[in-house]
Design a protein around this motif. Structure first.
Motif, mmCIF file in Angstrom:
data_model
loop_
_atom_site.group_PDB
_atom_site.id
_atom_site.type_symbol
_atom_site.label_atom_id
_atom_site.label_comp_id
_atom_site.label_asym_id
_atom_site.label_seq_id
_atom_site.Cartn_x
_atom_site.Cartn_y
_atom_site.Cartn_z
ATOM 1 N N ALA A 8 -3.169 3.948 -4.024
ATOM 2 C CA ALA A 8 -4.064 3.165 -3.166
ATOM 3 C C ALA A 8 -5.116 4.085 -2.541
ATOM 4 N N ASN A 9 -6.363 3.668 -2.627
ATOM 5 C CA ASN A 9 -7.429 4.523 -2.099
ATOM 6 C C ASN A 9 -7.711 4.201 -0.642
ATOM 7 N N LEU A 10 -8.576 5.025 -0.057
ATOM 8 C CA LEU A 10 -8.893 4.898 1.361
ATOM 9 C C LEU A 10 -9.572 3.580 1.668
ATOM 10 N N SER A 11 -10.405 3.098 0.751
ATOM 11 C CA SER A 11 -11.132 1.846 1.006
ATOM 12 C C SER A 11 -10.171 0.667 1.136
ATOM 13 N N SER A 12 -9.089 0.672 0.368
ATOM 14 C CA SER A 12 -8.106 -0.407 0.454
ATOM 15 C C SER A 12 -7.441 -0.416 1.824
ATOM 16 N N LYS A 13 -7.121 0.786 2.320
ATOM 17 C CA LYS A 13 -6.499 0.873 3.643
ATOM 18 C C LYS A 13 -7.462 0.437 4.742
ATOM 19 N N LEU B 265 0.840 -1.208 0.000
ATOM 20 C CA LEU B 265 0.000 0.000 0.000
ATOM 21 C C LEU B 265 0.869 1.251 0.000
ATOM 22 N N ASP B 266 1.965 1.172 0.781
ATOM 23 C CA ASP B 266 2.856 2.318 0.897
ATOM 24 C C ASP B 266 3.544 2.619 -0.436
ATOM 25 N N ASP B 267 3.893 1.535 -1.175
ATOM 26 C CA ASP B 267 4.539 1.703 -2.474
ATOM 27 C C ASP B 267 3.567 2.198 -3.538
ATOM 28 N N ASP B 268 2.274 1.793 -3.406
ATOM 29 C CA ASP B 268 1.264 2.166 -4.399
ATOM 30 C C ASP B 268 0.653 3.510 -4.012
ATOM 31 N N LYS B 269 1.144 4.561 -4.584
ATOM 32 C CA LYS B 269 0.660 5.898 -4.224
ATOM 33 C C LYS B 269 -0.810 6.096 -4.610
#
Length: 624
Positions: free
Chosen positions: A585-590, A579-583
């Motif tokens: 990444a949306n809020l739902s994924s987190k 997630l940290d590498d994928d800039k």
């Protein structure tokens, strides 16, 4: 009664945990530093180590007095490192994107200044006696007088402004001379301390000189070319010896005046006093990279890509010290007899225990409360210092021995100033059916097992604390006399159940090993992805089922849960990193990942320690 207590304590010592609960997370004995570490130097008086990290444009500093590690960024690729033991300044030549000399104060670990240069340097060398720094490059030779002030510059008067291919510098502090080799034309230039040219001597075989060393005790200068070894004395002509194999570098032991020359595959040894012939050639597995001499112990270290050899000058014994990583550079601290190695492949720093000729780890022992106990290590039962950083061979077993009025509680590893991690003993304390009865008596008479519960195995860098607690005042012995008969009869009556419990314990171990083998399979596969997650969920349910049916004890169940939690932690950490590498990444994924972590914690898949670490990691990603 004394013999009875001895039997019970002796029988409590079981197999090592390695035979029952294999440790899959033993840390490799190395320190992670900057990216692509290469050059390493030591201030033997401050006991500090400096490593140039080429890809991270930084210098790593290890303080071997207290075990702290820090990194200083210099905004250029560090090429060469030299240090001055007199004023404790460290000099770093930078080669890109700008040519500089960076100066670090070794006493404060602060970057004092960056001095811009007009050219890339090929070598730097220090005159500690005069606190002078000499710089060699194609455009000439420069001098920096370092008086210890915070604002230094290249002396505009003290320089040699002739363009040539200057490659190496050697300093004879006692003779007050500086020697520089020039590749073309092949020659040796001789200067005084202020870079006044005293003379130059042509290389007899007309081949490019590769390396130069000075023996300051008899003021001899040694040079190698592609074919010959030369000795020059009194600034006159050179005498030479033809070499069989093309050499790469040389080193001198000034005490014995022995010269070592390494080629790609062997080491030639020459008596520097007679300089008549090559005394010995030692073939080695190569390619060889570098050679260092510990003049205090008369031990020579030969570094190759995958091995470290040590040669004892007095006994001519050659030893091989195996290292698991490809190596790049070596430095010896003669005062502490510790050898430091860098590995560009793993971005690591290794240490070698000089007297033992084995890889070492740096550790600090603490005791809490202070004076509550001692740390006893090794077969010799040596008491080790408290709150002091030292290097020791991995695998040694230490025991926390309580002082009078205290008992041992547990071992902790200090992660940082506010966080600790509990550690398991490395020798298993087998459960005994008489424990509930005997433990109060043992505590009253202060009889403890010093080799099981209190054990700790040295296998990684870190700070480790043995925790103790104060015992209540013992009861007078007259209170125990009336119940001696009751104790003995109870023990005899419990003998038959103890046989049943022994059989059950044996079954517990067998079942636990089956689960551990499945855990090991998951570790070795090493994917840490959804496939591992499915296998781990299944194994977790199997372990819980075994415990609920009484097939494994609480002791083995707790150990297995800890190992499983570590694996879950690694899987979730990998998800957080992605997630940290994928800039994008949306809020739902987190949020989905956070729910997964909380669900795993609520179902007992991860411990509270790992849960807190994961949530802290998620919080860090949100900051960025």
């Amino acid at each position: 009664m004394a013999s009875l207590f001895y039997y019970i304590n002796d029988s409590a010592i079981g197999q090592t945990l390695e035979s029952i609960n294999e440790k899959y997370h033993t840390t490799n004995p190395q320190l992670e530093i900057g990216l692509e570490p290469n050059e390493v130097k030591v201030d033997k008086f401050l006991n500090k180590v400096y490593v140039a990290n080429e890809r991270s444009n930084s210098i790593s500093i290890l303080d071997s007095n207290v075990g702290t590690l820090k990194e200083i960024f210099i905004n250029t690729i560090p090429h060469d490192v030299e240090e001055n033991d007199k004023i404790h300044h460290v000099y770093i030549s930078g080669k890109s994107p700008s040519e500089t000399i960076s100066i670090i104060d070794g006493r404060t670990d602060e970057l004092l200044q960056n001095i811009p240069l007009e050219q890339e340097l090929t070598d730097i060398e220090v005159n500690e006696k005069e606190s002078k720094l000499y710089l060699a490059g194609k455009g000439g030779i420069r001098l920096i007088d370092d008086t210890g002030s915070n604002s230094l510059s290249i002396d505009l008067v003290k320089k040699y402004d002739v363009e040539a291919n200057y490659t190496k510098i050697a300093v004879d502090e006692e003779a007050e001379k500086v020697y520089v080799i020039n590749q073309y034309p092949p020659e040796l230039l001789i200067f005084d301390n202020d870079l006044k040219l005293l003379g130059n001597i042509s290389i007899p075989d007309k081949n490019e000189p590769l390396d130069i060393e000075v023996n300051e005790k008899d003021h001899s200068v040694y040079i190698i070319t592609e074919k010959n070894f030369y000795k020059q004395n009194n600034d006159t002509t050179m005498t030479g010896i033809e070499l069989i194999n093309a050499p790469r570098t040389l080193e001198v032991n000034e005490n014995s005046n022995t010269v070592y020359i390494i080629s790609d595959r062997d080491v030639s040894i020459i008596n520097g006093t007679s300089n008549i012939k090559v005394d010995k050639v030692i073939p080695l597995f190569g390619p060889l990279l570098e050679l260092e001499v510990n003049e205090n112990s008369d031990v020579v270290y030969l570094l190759s890509k995958h091995n470290l050899y040590s040669l004892n000058e007095k006994t001519n014994k050659l030893s091989n010290i195996n290292i698991s990583e490809p190596l790049s550079n070596i430095e010896v601290n003669e005062n502490s007899n510790i050898v430091y190695l860098t590995s560009e492949d793993s971005d690591s720093l290794f240490t070698i225990h000089g007297p033992k000729h084995k890889i070492a780890v740096g550790i600090t022992f603490n005791v809490f409360p202070l004076n509550a106990g001692r740390i006893i290590c090794g077969e010799e039962k040596i008491e080790y210092p408290i709150n002091q950083y030292f290097y020791e061979e991995p695998g040694m077993i230490c025991n926390a021995k309580a002082n009078s009025g205290f008992e041992f509680v547990n071992w902790n590893e200090n992660i940082d100033s506010n966080t600790t991690r509990p550690l398991k003993p490395c020798v298993e304390d087998s459960k005994n059916p008489f424990d509930p009865l005997m433990t109060p008596i043992q505590k009253t008479w202060q009889i403890y097992n010093d080799t099981a519960e209190t054990s700790f195995c040295i296998n990684q860098y870190g700070t480790f604390t043995a925790n103790f607690r104060e015992l209540p005042a013992p009861l007078p012995i007259e209170y125990w006399i009336p119940i001696y008969g009751l104790i003995i009869s109870t023990i005899i009556g419990a003998s038959i159940p103890s046989i049943i419990l022994w059989a059950r314990t044996k079954r517990d171990i067998k079942k636990s090993i089956i689960h551990l083998k499945k855990l090991k399979t998951i570790y070795e596969e090493g994917r840490r992805d959804e496939v591992d997650l499915e296998s781990l969920n299944k194994l977790k349910d199997e372990i819980s089922d075994s415990f609920s049916k009484g097939k494994i004890s609480q002791f083995h169940y707790s150990n297995l849960k800890e190992e499983i939690s570590i694996l879950y932690h690694e899987i979730f950490m990998k998800k957080i990193d992605s997630l940290d590498d994928d800039k994008g990444a949306n809020l739902s994924s987190k949020l989905k990942l956070i729910r997964e972590i909380k669900d795993a914690f609520s179902k007992g898949k991860i411990t509270e320690l790992h849960y807190n670490m994961l949530m802290n990691k998620v919080s860090e990603t949100e900051k960025y």
